[in-house]
Write a protein that holds these residues in place. Structure first.
Motif, short mmCIF file in Angstrom:
data_model
loop_
_atom_site.label_atom_id
_atom_site.label_comp_id
_atom_site.label_asym_id
_atom_site.label_seq_id
_atom_site.Cartn_x
_atom_site.Cartn_y
_atom_site.Cartn_z
N SER A 128 0.81 -1.13 0.15
CA SER A 128 -0.08 0.17 0.01
C SER A 128 0.88 1.33 -0.16
CB SER A 128 -0.85 0.09 1.06
OG SER A 128 -0.10 0.18 2.35
N ARG A 129 0.26 2.34 -0.35
CA ARG A 129 0.78 3.79 -0.23
C ARG A 129 0.84 4.06 1.38
NH1 ARG A 129 -0.85 8.66 -3.36
NH2 ARG A 129 0.54 10.29 -2.62
N ILE A 130 1.79 4.85 1.81
CA ILE A 130 1.82 5.26 3.11
C ILE A 130 1.77 6.85 2.73
CG2 ILE A 130 2.96 5.58 5.26
CD1 ILE A 130 1.79 2.87 4.95
N PRO A 131 0.77 7.56 3.45
CA PRO A 131 0.92 8.93 3.04
C PRO A 131 2.09 9.65 3.90
CG PRO A 131 -0.80 8.56 4.69
CD PRO A 131 -0.18 7.14 4.27
N CYS A 132 2.43 10.84 3.06
CA CYS A 132 3.49 11.57 3.70
C CYS A 132 3.33 13.09 3.51
CB CYS A 132 4.82 11.26 2.98
SG CYS A 132 4.70 11.89 0.99
N GLY A 133 4.18 14.01 4.09
CA GLY A 133 4.17 15.49 4.12
C GLY A 133 3.94 16.13 2.90
N THR A 134 4.51 15.46 1.92
CA THR A 134 4.36 15.89 0.20
C THR A 134 2.96 15.73 0.05
OG1 THR A 134 6.76 15.49 -0.10
CG2 THR A 134 5.20 15.57 -1.94
N GLY A 143 -4.30 18.28 8.20
CA GLY A 143 -4.94 16.95 8.92
C GLY A 143 -5.12 15.76 7.72
N TRP A 144 -4.49 16.29 6.61
CA TRP A 144 -4.68 14.99 5.63
C TRP A 144 -4.11 13.74 5.76
CZ3 TRP A 144 -7.87 13.62 1.84
CH2 TRP A 144 -7.66 12.79 1.10
N ILE A 145 -2.87 13.55 6.23
CA ILE A 145 -2.21 12.46 6.61
C ILE A 145 -3.29 11.55 7.63
CG2 ILE A 145 -0.38 11.38 7.78
CD1 ILE A 145 1.27 13.45 6.70
N ARG A 146 -3.92 12.25 8.57
CA ARG A 146 -4.66 11.46 9.44
C ARG A 146 -5.96 11.14 8.62
NH1 ARG A 146 -8.69 13.20 11.96
NH2 ARG A 146 -8.33 15.53 11.52
N ARG A 147 -6.81 11.86 7.95
CA ARG A 147 -8.03 11.62 7.28
C ARG A 147 -7.54 10.35 6.37
NH1 ARG A 147 -11.62 9.58 6.72
NH2 ARG A 147 -13.44 10.13 5.66
N PHE A 148 -6.59 10.39 5.75
CA PHE A 148 -6.38 9.56 4.63
C PHE A 148 -6.17 8.10 5.10
CE2 PHE A 148 -3.46 7.28 1.79
CZ PHE A 148 -4.31 7.35 0.49
N THR A 149 -5.17 8.27 6.11
CA THR A 149 -5.26 6.84 7.25
C THR A 149 -6.46 6.40 7.66
OG1 THR A 149 -2.96 7.52 7.62
CG2 THR A 149 -3.86 6.05 9.16
N GLU A 150 -7.33 7.07 8.41
CA GLU A 150 -8.58 6.95 9.00
C GLU A 150 -9.32 6.03 7.67
OE1 GLU A 150 -9.32 10.32 12.23
OE2 GLU A 150 -10.22 10.26 10.43
N ALA A 151 -9.47 6.57 6.45
CA ALA A 151 -10.26 6.02 5.69
C ALA A 151 -9.57 4.53 5.07
CB ALA A 151 -10.25 6.96 4.12
N LEU A 153 -7.87 3.65 2.43
CA LEU A 153 -8.24 3.49 0.84
C LEU A 153 -6.93 3.97 0.42
CD1 LEU A 153 -11.58 4.86 0.49
CD2 LEU A 153 -11.19 2.67 0.41
N PRO A 154 -6.04 3.27 0.58
CA PRO A 154 -4.25 3.76 0.12
C PRO A 154 -4.23 3.59 -1.33
CG PRO A 154 -4.35 1.75 1.12
CD PRO A 154 -5.80 1.91 1.08
N GLY A 155 -4.93 2.86 -1.99
CA GLY A 155 -4.42 2.29 -3.32
C GLY A 155 -3.24 1.53 -3.28
N SER A 187 -3.16 -4.59 4.95
CA SER A 187 -2.02 -4.27 5.35
C SER A 187 -1.48 -3.04 5.53
CB SER A 187 -1.05 -4.85 3.92
OG SER A 187 -1.38 -3.69 2.98
N PHE A 188 -2.39 -2.14 5.06
CA PHE A 188 -2.14 -0.64 5.48
C PHE A 188 -2.54 -0.46 7.01
CE2 PHE A 188 -4.26 3.69 5.52
CZ PHE A 188 -3.07 4.37 5.37
N ARG A 189 -3.76 -0.97 7.14
CA ARG A 189 -4.35 -0.74 8.72
C ARG A 189 -3.33 -1.27 9.41
NH1 ARG A 189 -9.19 -4.01 7.06
NH2 ARG A 189 -9.21 -4.29 9.34
N ALA A 190 -2.87 -2.43 9.18
CA ALA A 190 -1.88 -3.13 10.10
C ALA A 190 -0.68 -2.40 10.30
CB ALA A 190 -1.48 -4.51 9.71
N VAL A 191 0.02 -1.72 9.51
CA VAL A 191 1.29 -0.99 9.73
C VAL A 191 0.94 0.67 10.10
CG1 VAL A 191 2.40 -2.52 8.28
CG2 VAL A 191 1.40 -0.11 7.34
N THR A 192 -0.30 0.70 10.40
CA THR A 192 -0.79 2.24 10.59
C THR A 192 -1.43 2.39 12.11
OG1 THR A 192 -2.62 2.47 8.98
CG2 THR A 192 -0.52 3.21 8.24
#
Length: 221
Positions: A128-134, A143-151, A153-155, A187-192
């Motif tokens: 999965s993608r992990i969101p970053c500051g860029t 707050g986008w990193i937090r919101r994207f992580t909550e959802a 839906l990482p792609g 897998s995204f939820r597991a590592v976040t």
């Protein structure tokens, strides 16, 4: 084969200054749809900035690029959902994805699942993608990193199994689904946010080795 599953666009990055990570200088997150065929080939190990699509590259070479992150795909259906939430248009490529798909549950894909795209290319779902500051800075959303992580839906990142050419309109066929339940989203939820899911990730042999090592360190297996 689901005849609805296809590429809406193939997107290649335009280098631009990265004010959100000044130590990098540039970012390739500004992906735009391109006309005609785009050559796709395995880029080799991480660290050079190389990715699979001809004419594209990454600049955060420590965290992006290489064989396990050769291609990034995101579903148009999920972009549409974000478009509604954010109250703004999100063109294909807005999330920095190389492939904008339709008719395909990208975040619900299994790690190790293989897609044949068009007549030549076969890609394998790797992580999965992990969101970053860029990413947050690019969308200009506090707050986008937090919101994207909550959802969750990482792609999906994909590796190249069979090279060739891709173009907008190509059909996408899932030609292999492994016998486990480890999806990209899981897998995204597991590592976040849900570390209790980490032990189950090792059922997915196609996970990148660096993620397997992370799991082993955290769960001591």
């Amino acid at each position: 084969m689901d005849v609805r599953a296809r590429l809406l666009s193939v997107n290649v990055g335009r280098p631009r200054p990265n004010p959100w990570k000044e130590d990098l200088g540039l970012t390739g997150i500004d992906k735009r749809p391109v006309d005609g065929p785009v050559a796709v080939a395995a880029p080799g190990p991480k660290g050079t900035g190389a990715v699979a699509l001809a004419g594209d590259r990454v600049y955060d070479v420590k965290n992006h690029g290489g064989d396990d992150q050769a291609v990034y795909a995101y579903a148009r259906e999920d972009l549409d959902g974000w478009q509604t939430e954010l109250g703004r248009d999100l063109a294909n490529g807005s999330f920095g994805e190389n492939l904008t798909t339709t008719g395909l549950d990208v975040s619900g894909a299994l790690i190790g699942e293989r897609w044949r795209i068009g007549p030549d290319v076969v890609l394998e779902v790797s992580c999965s993608r992990i969101p970053c500051g860029t990413f947050q800075g690019w969308l200009a959303r506090k707050g986008w990193i937090r919101r994207f992580t909550e959802a969750a839906l990482p792609g999906a990142y994909l590796r190249v199994v069979e090279p060739g050419e891709l173009r907008a309109g190509d059909a996408v066929e899932v030609v292999h689904r492994p016998d486990h339940d480890v999806t990209v989203a899981r897998s995204f939820r597991a590592v976040t946010t849900e570390p209790e899911l980490l032990p189950g990730l090792l059922a997915a042999e196609a996970l990148p080795e660096e993620i397997k090592e992370l799991v082993r360190r955290r769960v001591r297996v």
